[in-house]
Design a protein around this motif. Sequence first.
Motif, PDB file in Angstrom:
ATOM      1  N   PHE A 164       0.855  -0.770  -0.083  1.00 35.67           N
ATOM      2  CA  PHE A 164      -0.233   0.286  -0.034  1.00 35.67           C
ATOM      3  C   PHE A 164       1.158   1.143   0.101  1.00 35.67           C
ATOM      4  O   PHE A 164       2.115   1.584   0.045  1.00 35.67           O
ATOM      5  N   LYS A 165       0.406   2.462  -0.655  1.00 31.86           N
ATOM      6  CA  LYS A 165       1.081   4.023  -0.921  1.00 31.86           C
ATOM      7  C   LYS A 165       0.274   4.927  -0.555  1.00 31.86           C
ATOM      8  O   LYS A 165      -1.089   4.458  -0.311  1.00 31.86           O
ATOM      9  N   THR A 166       0.712   6.063  -0.221  1.00 26.46           N
ATOM     10  CA  THR A 166      -0.199   7.314   0.365  1.00 26.46           C
ATOM     11  C   THR A 166       0.689   8.535  -0.681  1.00 26.46           C
ATOM     12  O   THR A 166       2.520   8.018  -1.010  1.00 26.46           O
ATOM     13  N   PRO A 167       0.764   9.755  -0.990  1.00 33.63           N
ATOM     14  CA  PRO A 167       1.720  10.460  -0.880  1.00 33.63           C
ATOM     15  C   PRO A 167       2.429  10.768   0.433  1.00 33.63           C
ATOM     16  O   PRO A 167       3.753  10.857  -0.260  1.00 33.63           O
ATOM     17  N   LEU A 168       2.814   9.867   1.868  1.00 33.59           N
ATOM     18  CA  LEU A 168       3.578   9.706   2.728  1.00 33.59           C
ATOM     19  C   LEU A 168       4.173   9.239   2.563  1.00 33.59           C
ATOM     20  O   LEU A 168       5.734   8.720   3.144  1.00 33.59           O
TER      21      LEU A 168
END
Length: 134
Positions: free
Chosen positions: A11-15
């Motif tokens: 999983f990923k987010t902009p952070l």
Amino acid sequence: MLKDGTYAAWFKTPLGEGTGIAHVADGKIWGRDSIMSYSGSVEIDEDRFTAIVTLKRHTQGHATLFGADDLTLRLEGTCPGKIATYVGTADQVPGVLLEGRLILSEQQPPAPKAIAPIPKFDPAKLPKLPKRSR
């Protein structure tokens, strides 16, 4: 279709990005990564699924991918085969999009049983190298 089983999670987010393990069974989803544990419910409709997952920190360490602890995620995704893709948001951090993949872990078939005992190692039976002149 999202099947009952164990999944490798990415999983990923902009952070940032992370990995973990997720389990799906009987309309429930749960798992953990290095700092968070998660549990919730999942609804499956053919190749599409939705889930509501609660995340709680279990170990101190780096910041979460949302920059906050104790989150409620709302996920929507598809799973046409062994790999599910999804997007989600956290109620507590609006506007931050989570993207992820769930990869179904398959059990390896058991190794075949040996028919005969393995012979004992005997170095004398190894081939000899030709002698070299100096």
